[in-house]
Motif scaffolding. Structure first.
Motif, PDB file in Angstrom:
ATOM      1  N   ASN A 341       0.832  -1.205   0.000  1.00 50.02           N
ATOM      2  CA  ASN A 341       0.000   0.000   0.000  1.00 50.02           C
ATOM      3  C   ASN A 341       0.867   1.257   0.000  1.00 50.02           C
ATOM      4  O   ASN A 341       0.595   2.239   0.696  1.00 50.02           O
ATOM      5  N   ALA A 342       1.952   1.203  -0.767  1.00 48.75           N
ATOM      6  CA  ALA A 342       2.858   2.352  -0.889  1.00 48.75           C
ATOM      7  C   ALA A 342       2.344   3.306  -1.964  1.00 48.75           C
ATOM      8  O   ALA A 342       1.467   2.967  -2.766  1.00 48.75           O
ATOM      9  N   ASP A 343       2.888   4.511  -1.976  1.00 50.09           N
ATOM     10  CA  ASP A 343       2.527   5.491  -2.996  1.00 50.09           C
ATOM     11  C   ASP A 343       3.521   5.502  -4.147  1.00 50.09           C
ATOM     12  O   ASP A 343       3.201   5.930  -5.254  1.00 50.09           O
ATOM     13  N   MET A 344       4.736   5.020  -3.874  1.00 48.51           N
ATOM     14  CA  MET A 344       5.780   5.024  -4.900  1.00 48.51           C
ATOM     15  C   MET A 344       6.808   3.952  -4.556  1.00 48.51           C
ATOM     16  O   MET A 344       7.124   3.751  -3.383  1.00 48.51           O
ATOM     17  N   ILE A 345       7.289   3.252  -5.582  1.00 45.87           N
ATOM     18  CA  ILE A 345       8.390   2.313  -5.410  1.00 45.87           C
ATOM     19  C   ILE A 345       9.516   2.723  -6.353  1.00 45.87           C
ATOM     20  O   ILE A 345       9.290   2.950  -7.550  1.00 45.87           O
TER      21      ILE A 345
END
Length: 402
Positions: A341-345
């Motif tokens: 549930n990250a916003d950016m990888i």
């Protein structure tokens, strides 16, 4: 640019005509420009063109001393506020990467301590050659900055990457360098994790990984430069703490988990660039384990997944994870983005040349929650860090989750 001293090194290629225009643009912007030309460059344009536009002598020969009171190549190296090689051929890139000094330009560059910018221009296949890529990686590791060539129709007839960047863009980049326009992260708090973790087996043995912390420390330094308050949680490294950064030293994955969970409510964004152990020994011996006959079996248990747990928080900040992979980079990074549930990888193939642990360069691809993907070229870790932070700053400015 007013009064800034720019040493323009011009090497041989059809793009030399753009260097003439670049000289004019720099002078118009207020810079003081001195020019060194290679022998090959002089086959395309005469020194007189650069002399007329720069209003300074043009240097072409290491052994032609125009002013007897100084040694020209040393004097020029000491004089410059910034040195720009444009166009930069594969030849000059190769010579500088290997410490060869056999003409005025390479000799001056070897004596230079000023920042050096390199603006390559060559055939698309030459630019993509492994030797050229390796040499660019070496120079990036030395701290040279690269002005990436643009794509388009090349003089050789090919269409692709290799065109010298336009003079107006190069001047704009220089203006931003000497006078940064704004602090994109001013008023923001950025929490960054960096380095390796250590999982103890006994008092003298532990498990760790190859992370040096260079990427995380580069992120911390660049975030501070962009105006952020920076909280850096780091495993054991030998790196100096960047100016203006608050360091929280840790050792184990458990230490890092506790520290980040304590600090994250203060942060607008959390960047998880540390290489955290996925497993730790179930039992830690309080005495050194002795050799004995037969095999030694150590039972491991999972450590807390810090990125995942942050992703489940109702008050989670903008969340950025790193993915160091050796294969199927896009597949694994996209999967991690959803699972955590990250916003950016920010993902990279650590097996690729110039992108592994301990080096000074990186090649990353940014994956966003909205499905967009941005590939960055081979850059120094500091330039990579700045690009990533600017992407984060834009998202925070718009107040959106990816």
């Amino acid at each position: 640019m007013q009064g800034k001293k720019i040493l323009l090194c011009v090497t041989g290629g059809i793009a030399v005509y753009k260097a003439v225009a670049l000289t004019s643009k720099l002078v118009q912007a207020g810079a003081v420009v001195k020019v060194i030309m290679s022998e090959s460059a002089r086959k395309f344009v005469t020194p007189l063109s650069f002399q007329a536009l720069s209003r300074n002598d043009v240097y072409t020969d290491t052994f032609e001393e125009k002013h007897p009171e100084v040694i020209s190549h040393i004097d020029l190296a000491d004089w410059a506020d910034l040195i720009l090689i444009a166009p930069a051929t594969a030849n000059i890139i190769g010579k500088l990467a290997n410490g060869i000094s056999d003409d005025m330009i390479s000799t001056t560059l070897l004596a230079a301590t000023a920042p050096v910018w390199v603006a390559p221009a060559m055939n698309v296949h030459m630019y993509d050659h492994p030797a050229v890529k390796r040499n660019i990686s070496i120079l990036a590791g030395y701290g040279y900055q690269f002005v990436e060539p643009s794509e388009g129709f090349l003089a050789c007839g090919y269409v692709g990457k290799g065109r010298l960047e336009e003079p107006e863009k190069i001047v704009s980049l220089m203006e931003d360098y000497f006078h940064p326009s704004k602090k994109e992260l001013a008023g923001k708090t950025i929490l960054i994790s960096a380095g390796p973790t250590i999982e103890r087996i006994d008092p003298v043995r532990y498990l760790t990984n190859r992370s040096t912390g260079k990427m995380g420390f580069a992120l911390a330094e660049e975030a501070s430069k962009l105006g952020a308050e920076v909280l850096l949680v780091s495993g054991v490294t030998t790196l100096p703490v960047p100016k203006g950064v608050s360091l929280y030293p840790i050792e184990s994955a458990e230490d890092m988990y506790k520290t980040i969970m304590e600090l994250y409510p203060k942060a607008d964004a959390v960047i998880k660039s540390a290489a955290v152990a996925d497993y730790r020994p179930v039992e830690i011996s309080d005495k050194k384990l002795k050799k004995k006959d037969g095999e030694l079996v150590i039972q491991f248990e999972r450590t807390q997944d810090i990125l995942f747990e942050l992703g489940q928080k109702a008050d989670k900040p903008f969340l950025v994870g790193f993915a160091a992979e050796t294969d199927h980079v896009a597949e694994y990074a996209s999967g991690k983005l959803k699972r955590k549930n990250a916003d950016m990888i920010v993902a990279n193939d650590v097996s690729a040349e110039g992108a592994g642990f301990a080096g000074d360069t990186n090649i990353v691809t940014i994956f966003r929650r909205d499905g967009s993907i941005k590939e960055l070229p081979l850059l120094s870790k500091h330039d990579t860090a700045k690009e990533v932070l600017l992407e984060i700053a834009e998202s925070l400015k718009e107040g959106r989750k990816e």
